[in-house]
Scaffold this motif. Structure first.
Motif, PDB file in Angstrom:
ATOM      1  N   VAL A 128     -35.151  -7.456 -93.068  1.00  0.00           N
ATOM      2  CA  VAL A 128     -35.237  -8.202 -94.318  1.00  0.00           C
ATOM      3  C   VAL A 128     -34.207  -9.330 -94.301  1.00  0.00           C
ATOM      4  CG1 VAL A 128     -34.814  -8.036 -96.807  1.00  0.00           C
ATOM      5  CG2 VAL A 128     -36.091  -6.239 -95.627  1.00  0.00           C
ATOM      6  N   SER A 129     -34.565 -10.472 -94.869  1.00  0.00           N
ATOM      7  CA  SER A 129     -33.619 -11.588 -95.002  1.00  0.00           C
ATOM      8  C   SER A 129     -32.870 -11.465 -96.324  1.00  0.00           C
ATOM      9  CB  SER A 129     -34.366 -12.921 -94.955  1.00  0.00           C
ATOM     10  OG  SER A 129     -33.572 -13.957 -95.497  1.00  0.00           O
ATOM     11  N   GLN A 157     -30.969  -2.757 -91.258  1.00  0.00           N
ATOM     12  CA  GLN A 157     -31.058  -3.850 -92.220  1.00  0.00           C
ATOM     13  C   GLN A 157     -29.661  -4.394 -92.546  1.00  0.00           C
ATOM     14  OE1 GLN A 157     -33.859  -5.108 -92.898  1.00  0.00           O
ATOM     15  NE2 GLN A 157     -35.250  -3.477 -92.249  1.00  0.00           N
ATOM     16  N   PRO A 158     -29.572  -5.654 -92.963  1.00  0.00           N
ATOM     17  CA  PRO A 158     -28.273  -6.246 -93.316  1.00  0.00           C
ATOM     18  C   PRO A 158     -27.806  -5.775 -94.691  1.00  0.00           C
ATOM     19  CG  PRO A 158     -30.013  -7.852 -93.651  1.00  0.00           C
ATOM     20  CD  PRO A 158     -30.679  -6.640 -93.053  1.00  0.00           C
ATOM     21  N   ILE A 159     -27.524  -4.484 -94.770  1.00  0.00           N
ATOM     22  CA  ILE A 159     -27.230  -3.852 -96.058  1.00  0.00           C
ATOM     23  C   ILE A 159     -25.963  -4.418 -96.701  1.00  0.00           C
ATOM     24  CG2 ILE A 159     -26.621  -1.659 -97.170  1.00  0.00           C
ATOM     25  CD1 ILE A 159     -29.592  -1.958 -96.422  1.00  0.00           C
ATOM     26  N   GLN A 160     -24.939  -4.656 -95.899  1.00  0.00           N
ATOM     27  CA  GLN A 160     -23.686  -5.158 -96.475  1.00  0.00           C
ATOM     28  C   GLN A 160     -23.886  -6.522 -97.134  1.00  0.00           C
ATOM     29  OE1 GLN A 160     -20.362  -6.019 -93.749  1.00  0.00           O
ATOM     30  NE2 GLN A 160     -19.094  -4.725 -95.061  1.00  0.00           N
ATOM     31  N   GLU A 161     -24.652  -7.400 -96.476  1.00  0.00           N
ATOM     32  CA  GLU A 161     -24.909  -8.729 -97.037  1.00  0.00           C
ATOM     33  C   GLU A 161     -25.731  -8.629 -98.323  1.00  0.00           C
ATOM     34  OE1 GLU A 161     -25.207  -7.816 -93.974  1.00  0.00           O
ATOM     35  OE2 GLU A 161     -24.447  -9.330 -92.581  1.00  0.00           O
ATOM     36  N   GLU A 167     -23.906  -7.226-105.911  1.00  0.00           N
ATOM     37  CA  GLU A 167     -22.636  -7.283-106.661  1.00  0.00           C
ATOM     38  C   GLU A 167     -22.516  -8.592-107.432  1.00  0.00           C
ATOM     39  OE1 GLU A 167     -19.201  -6.785-104.243  1.00  0.00           O
ATOM     40  OE2 GLU A 167     -19.399  -4.615-104.097  1.00  0.00           O
ATOM     41  N   LYS A 168     -22.851  -9.678-106.771  1.00  0.00           N
ATOM     42  CA  LYS A 168     -22.734 -11.017-107.367  1.00  0.00           C
ATOM     43  C   LYS A 168     -23.536 -11.122-108.660  1.00  0.00           C
ATOM     44  CE  LYS A 168     -24.128 -15.777-106.210  1.00  0.00           C
ATOM     45  NZ  LYS A 168     -24.710 -16.615-105.123  1.00  0.00           N
ATOM     46  N   TYR A 169     -24.703 -10.497-108.680  1.00  0.00           N
ATOM     47  CA  TYR A 169     -25.586 -10.603-109.849  1.00  0.00           C
ATOM     48  C   TYR A 169     -25.498  -9.377-110.765  1.00  0.00           C
ATOM     49  CZ  TYR A 169     -27.765 -14.650-107.608  1.00  0.00           C
ATOM     50  OH  TYR A 169     -27.995 -15.890-107.038  1.00  0.00           O
TER      51      TYR A 169
END
Length: 372
Positions: A128-129, A157-161, A167-169
């Motif tokens: 996923v992107s 998957q890029p879970i941390q990103e 978190e940001k939203y």
């Protein structure tokens, strides 16, 4: 070597240490952990210790671990429990098109309950992107659920990103880590997740036990109502026998998860496959960012199930379905845009703690005979 098991992603055998840990509960410790007398107290202590073992592996507090009957229940509790408790704040959920049915089908159920669900696609490696996740966020988004690793290809998957975006939203973030826990490090704070699903039978514990990590402050509506077991989130007398098995399995995993023996053996298997079959064999999934035990390969212009049928002594799996002579590709490979002539030859080999190099060499010989 009459039979060889390379389907550890489907289910693992019980670790001997897990069996040993469970035995006293089959014989001596039969009390209800909620009972206040001599028979209940030691069982309550065993349950407490098991919860601490799971929490230690995840890097969280024991109070954030909820025992369930397995990965499917954990996913359902995370998705349905969160939606029904928080739908006044919004009704939008984001997930991916390659999730396990234990996430996909609860999402489809919630759509009937008024939820709006966005299903994100994946790239050629099945990943996923994070940018696509961020673009899908709306004012109504309350939950993101993306699996930690794919059960078929092993792609991570890029879970941390994605966690940073959540978190940001200010959006809750759940990941199904059924396939990952015990194979790669899964630390709650490093991954920046709010809920994580664990399935016991994927890491050498019994079937019928799992857990949901729920970060403090995340509120869920229980699926099972009754007394106040599991911090009021899962009514019913705790299955201490299986919880102790899961706890012991997590303790073992914590001591082994950083070791590379399994990755080295999987890489050896892949190098030998390429050596024997050349361009006839292709890797499905990310070449590096994948589980250390998982090898999903396609034998080009062959049918994976036919090859496995020719080797009845080998336990492995294909994600494709056969119907009256036609082949229906796995939904995961379809989403990865794998061509049909490649995807129909896919086989998932998943290695485990008890796999040996001699077994891999034997499987290679069986495959050479079956393919040729």
């Amino acid at each position: 070597m009459d039979r060889i098991y390379l389907d550890y992603n489907a289910s693992t055998p019980l670790a001997p240490e897990v069996i040993d840990a469970m035995m006293p509960l089959l014989q001596d410790f039969y009390g209800n952990p909620s009972a206040l007398h001599w028979a209940g107290a030691p069982v309550k202590e065993l349950l407490r210790n098991a919860r601490e073992q799971v929490a230690s592996l995840l890097g969280c507090s024991p109070e954030e671990v909820i025992f369930t009957s397995g990965g499917s229940e954990s996913n359902n509790l995370a998705l349905k429990g969160f939606y029904f408790k928080n739908k006044s704040k919004g009704n939008h959920i984001i997930t991916s098109k390659i999730e396990h049915p234990a996430v996909m089908n609860p999402c489809k159920f919630l759509e009937h309950m008024g939820a709006k669900v966005t299903y994100i696609g994946v790239d050629q490696y099945g990943r996923v992107s994070p940018e696509d996740v961020e673009k899908a966020i709306s004012e109504e988004t309350i939950l993101i659920s993306i699996m930690h690793s794919n059960n078929e290809t092993g792609s991570l998957q890029p879970i941390q990103e994605i966690g940073k975006i959540a978190e940001k939203y200010g959006i809750a973030f759940h990941t199904d880590a059924s396939q990952s826990v015990g194979k790669v490090p899964v630390n709650m704070n490093e991954l920046r997740v709010d809920m994580v699903t664990i399935a016991g039978h994927k890491l050498y514990a019994p079937k019928g036990i799992g857990a949901l990590y729920k970060r403090k402050g995340i509120e869920l509506e229980p699926l099972i109502h009754g007394a106040g077991h599991e911090f009021g989130l899962r009514a019913g007398t705790e299955n201490t026998l299986l919880a102790v098995g899961l706890g012991k399995a997590c303790e073992i995993a914590e001591n082994q998860v950083e070791k590379n023996e399994l990755k080295d053996l999987t890489n050896y298997f892949w190098s030998r496959l390429k050596e024997e079959f050349g361009e006839q064999v292709l890797l499905n999934g990310h070449p590096e960012e994948r589980l250390p035990n998982t090898l999903n390969v396609s034998f080009v212009k062959k049918i994976g199930q036919d090859l496995l049928d020719a080797i009845p002594q080998l336990a492995a799996s294909t994600g494709s379905a056969c119907h009256a002579g036609s082949i229906e590709l796995s939904p995961v490979l379809k989403e990865m845009a794998v061509p049909e002539e490649v995807g129909m030859g896919a086989i998932r080999f998943s290695l485990g703690r008890f796999t040996t190099k001699d077994e891999i060499d034997q499987v290679l010989q069986w495959l050479i005979k079956a393919v040729n």
